[in-house]
Scaffold this motif. Structure first.
Motif, PDB file in Angstrom:
ATOM      1  N   ARG A 173     -10.666  -2.255 -15.234  1.00 15.38           N
ATOM      2  CA  ARG A 173      -9.897  -0.763 -14.839  1.00 15.38           C
ATOM      3  C   ARG A 173     -10.304   0.209 -15.563  1.00 15.38           C
ATOM      4  O   ARG A 173     -10.690   1.404 -15.351  1.00 15.38           O
ATOM      5  CB  ARG A 173      -8.292  -1.043 -14.788  1.00 15.38           C
ATOM      6  N   GLN A 174     -10.094   0.051 -17.055  1.00 15.85           N
ATOM      7  CA  GLN A 174     -10.477   0.996 -17.917  1.00 15.85           C
ATOM      8  C   GLN A 174     -11.976   1.672 -18.019  1.00 15.85           C
ATOM      9  O   GLN A 174     -12.223   2.626 -17.884  1.00 15.85           O
ATOM     10  CB  GLN A 174     -10.172   0.570 -19.517  1.00 15.85           C
ATOM     11  N   LYS A 175     -12.788   0.651 -17.904  1.00 13.90           N
ATOM     12  CA  LYS A 175     -14.296   0.921 -18.047  1.00 13.90           C
ATOM     13  C   LYS A 175     -14.823   1.643 -16.597  1.00 13.90           C
ATOM     14  O   LYS A 175     -15.279   2.595 -16.509  1.00 13.90           O
ATOM     15  CB  LYS A 175     -15.062  -0.564 -17.896  1.00 13.90           C
ATOM     16  N   LEU A 176     -14.024   1.342 -15.452  1.00 12.19           N
ATOM     17  CA  LEU A 176     -14.359   1.893 -14.199  1.00 12.19           C
ATOM     18  C   LEU A 176     -13.691   3.349 -14.238  1.00 12.19           C
ATOM     19  O   LEU A 176     -14.315   4.285 -13.774  1.00 12.19           O
ATOM     20  CB  LEU A 176     -13.776   1.018 -13.074  1.00 12.19           C
ATOM     21  N   ALA A 177     -12.521   3.459 -14.583  1.00 22.27           N
ATOM     22  CA  ALA A 177     -11.769   4.695 -14.825  1.00 22.27           C
ATOM     23  C   ALA A 177     -12.783   5.608 -15.433  1.00 22.27           C
ATOM     24  O   ALA A 177     -12.451   6.971 -15.342  1.00 22.27           O
ATOM     25  CB  ALA A 177     -10.348   4.552 -15.190  1.00 22.27           C
ATOM     26  N   GLN A 178     -13.408   5.277 -16.764  1.00 23.25           N
ATOM     27  CA  GLN A 178     -13.972   6.118 -17.478  1.00 23.25           C
ATOM     28  C   GLN A 178     -15.293   6.641 -17.007  1.00 23.25           C
ATOM     29  O   GLN A 178     -16.134   7.355 -17.639  1.00 23.25           O
ATOM     30  CB  GLN A 178     -14.251   5.473 -18.867  1.00 23.25           C
ATOM     31  N   MET A 179     -15.879   5.997 -15.762  1.00 30.63           N
ATOM     32  CA  MET A 179     -17.234   6.396 -15.156  1.00 30.63           C
ATOM     33  C   MET A 179     -17.221   7.721 -14.457  1.00 30.63           C
ATOM     34  O   MET A 179     -15.982   8.023 -13.885  1.00 30.63           O
ATOM     35  CB  MET A 179     -17.686   5.442 -14.239  1.00 30.63           C
ATOM     36  N   THR A 180     -18.288   8.411 -15.003  1.00 28.93           N
ATOM     37  CA  THR A 180     -18.420   9.919 -14.189  1.00 28.93           C
ATOM     38  C   THR A 180     -19.151   9.691 -12.877  1.00 28.93           C
ATOM     39  O   THR A 180     -19.927   8.790 -12.818  1.00 28.93           O
ATOM     40  CB  THR A 180     -18.868  10.814 -15.263  1.00 28.93           C
TER      41      THR A 180
ATOM     42  N   HIS B 272     -12.561   8.660  -7.879  1.00 32.37           N
ATOM     43  CA  HIS B 272     -11.398   7.924  -8.658  1.00 32.37           C
ATOM     44  C   HIS B 272     -10.299   7.767  -7.628  1.00 32.37           C
ATOM     45  O   HIS B 272      -9.372   8.657  -7.837  1.00 32.37           O
ATOM     46  CB  HIS B 272     -11.095   8.361 -10.059  1.00 32.37           C
ATOM     47  N   ASP B 273     -10.260   6.938  -6.425  1.00 28.51           N
ATOM     48  CA  ASP B 273      -9.241   7.108  -5.810  1.00 28.51           C
ATOM     49  C   ASP B 273      -8.173   6.208  -6.110  1.00 28.51           C
ATOM     50  O   ASP B 273      -6.974   6.121  -5.400  1.00 28.51           O
ATOM     51  CB  ASP B 273      -9.694   6.608  -4.172  1.00 28.51           C
ATOM     52  N   THR B 274      -8.052   5.430  -7.216  1.00 30.80           N
ATOM     53  CA  THR B 274      -7.118   4.424  -7.401  1.00 30.80           C
ATOM     54  C   THR B 274      -6.360   4.526  -8.808  1.00 30.80           C
ATOM     55  O   THR B 274      -5.364   3.680  -9.181  1.00 30.80           O
ATOM     56  CB  THR B 274      -7.720   3.061  -7.642  1.00 30.80           C
ATOM     57  N   LEU B 275      -6.688   5.608  -9.553  1.00 29.06           N
ATOM     58  CA  LEU B 275      -6.008   5.863 -10.718  1.00 29.06           C
ATOM     59  C   LEU B 275      -4.533   5.874 -10.815  1.00 29.06           C
ATOM     60  O   LEU B 275      -3.878   5.151 -11.862  1.00 29.06           O
ATOM     61  CB  LEU B 275      -6.601   7.233 -11.437  1.00 29.06           C
ATOM     62  N   MET B 276      -4.130   6.302  -9.754  1.00 22.13           N
ATOM     63  CA  MET B 276      -2.593   6.421  -9.741  1.00 22.13           C
ATOM     64  C   MET B 276      -1.822   5.262  -9.285  1.00 22.13           C
ATOM     65  O   MET B 276      -0.621   5.197  -9.245  1.00 22.13           O
ATOM     66  CB  MET B 276      -2.127   7.508  -8.937  1.00 22.13           C
ATOM     67  N   LEU B 277      -2.642   4.085  -8.946  1.00 19.41           N
ATOM     68  CA  LEU B 277      -2.036   2.829  -8.139  1.00 19.41           C
ATOM     69  C   LEU B 277      -2.024   1.869  -9.546  1.00 19.41           C
ATOM     70  O   LEU B 277      -2.478   1.836 -10.394  1.00 19.41           O
ATOM     71  CB  LEU B 277      -3.056   2.322  -7.454  1.00 19.41           C
TER      72      LEU B 277
END
Length: 334
Positions: A125-132, A136-141
């Motif tokens: 999750r952390q690695k994918l969240a940092q991709m530019t 990012h449709d799942t950050l708040m889930l």
């Protein structure tokens, strides 16, 4: 003669209708969006792959539902020798000529994510969240909400995402990648479960996934994994506790600072296999295919113990006395 003449007339008419039907079918296939298995699908086409191998790979990845229509269009358009190797990401809606055009011109996607065996879902999750460059449709889930979106279930996410190299483009959603990694794990796990060895002490496929994650964390040596699995399977059969440090570390969470003490081994958590019998409640990492295969095809061994030999491998023993000797030889001398 009249019969022969009419036979040829009917044959020509039938041939004409068949040709017309084929032409209509080709036109429909060309203009209709491909029924892709998901909104974004990434594949790697190796150098030297034949047209048939490429078609089969497109089917296996969910871009196509069958290879023959694609092969026919490739042949009719003279594209057979023009398809290029590379890393691709295909997005819906996609028509067959667009697919062929991408493959002919070697249009590579922009982004690559390497999901490594043994990492946790939190790492993913952390690695994918940092991709530019992606949506990012799942950050708040929450983790549970994300799993509901991915699988339709509220299961714990740990272990359910297959370690591999994934390719995305600027139109990709992070949710698409979660779905692809989840579907790939389910596919591999289902296939391995169907082909599992007999007499294993797992009640469900999920328990096999838990065991695979433990094997993944215990060794990085591929040929040792069936032996590691064999030890843990033997322990489960005998009602012995697994007593594996990686489960304790997982249960410690952020309290783990790189070292594990005797106090940690005695501190009870749902994941402490020194204080609790059986498997932990969930996987403790994302296992790769070799660990899944090892968990479902463990070595036929009488070993109940193993200890690191200080050189990246393990020494396996069948008795506590032999194990203690190995500990003195390889651990206490440090």
């Amino acid at each position: 003669m009249l019969f022969i003449k009419r036979f040829f007339q009917y044959s020509l008419a039938l041939l004409g209708l068949t040709t017309l039907a084929l032409a209509i079918w080709i036109v429909i296939f060309l203009i209709r969006p491909l029924p892709m298995a998901s909104e974004t699908i990434g594949i790697q086409i190796p150098a030297g792959a034949s047209v048939r191998a490429i078609a089969d790979q497109l089917v296996a990845s969910g871009v196509l539902t069958e290879p023959y229509s694609f092969l026919l269009v490739v042949k009719l358009t003279g594209s057979a020798n023009k398809l290029q190797a590379g890393d691709y990401a295909f997005n819906t809606p996609l028509q067959v000529m667009g697919l062929i055009d991408v493959l002919k011109h070697g249009t590579f996607d922009q982004f690559k994510l390497q999901l490594t065996e043994g990492k946790t879902f939190a790492d993913f999750r952390q690695k994918l969240a940092q991709m530019t460059g992606i949506r990012h449709d799942t950050l708040m889930l929450s983790d549970q909400e994300l799993m509901q979106q991915v699988s339709g279930q509220n299961d714990a996410p740990e272990g359910w995402f297959f370690p591999d190299t994934y390719f995305l483009d600027a139109q990709s959603s992070d949710l698409d990648l979660y779905k692809r990694a989840y579907q790939k794990m389910v596919q591999h796990l289902n296939q391995a479960w169907e082909q599992r060895a007999s007499g294993l002490p797992y009640r469900t496929m999920y328990e096999a996934l838990i065991m695979a994650s433990i094997v993944e964390k215990e060794t990085g040596v591929e040929e040792e994994r069936p032996q590691i699995a064999g030890v843990f399977v033997n322990r489960l059969r005998k009602g012995m506790r697994l007593q594996t440090d990686p489960t304790v570390i997982y249960g410690m969470g952020t309290r783990y600072r790189g070292n594990i003490s005797k106090k940690d081994l005695l501190a009870d958590t749902p994941y402490n296999t020194y204080t609790r019998s059986g498997l932990p409640p969930t996987p403790i990492a994302l296992p790769g295919l070799a660990s899944i295969q090892a968990a479902l095809h463990p070595a036929n061994t009488n070993a109940l113990y193993f200890v690191a030999n200080g050189q990246g491998r393990h020494v396996f023993t069948a008795t506590l006395e032999a194990h203690n000797q190995a500990v003195r030889a390889y651990q206490l001398k440090k």
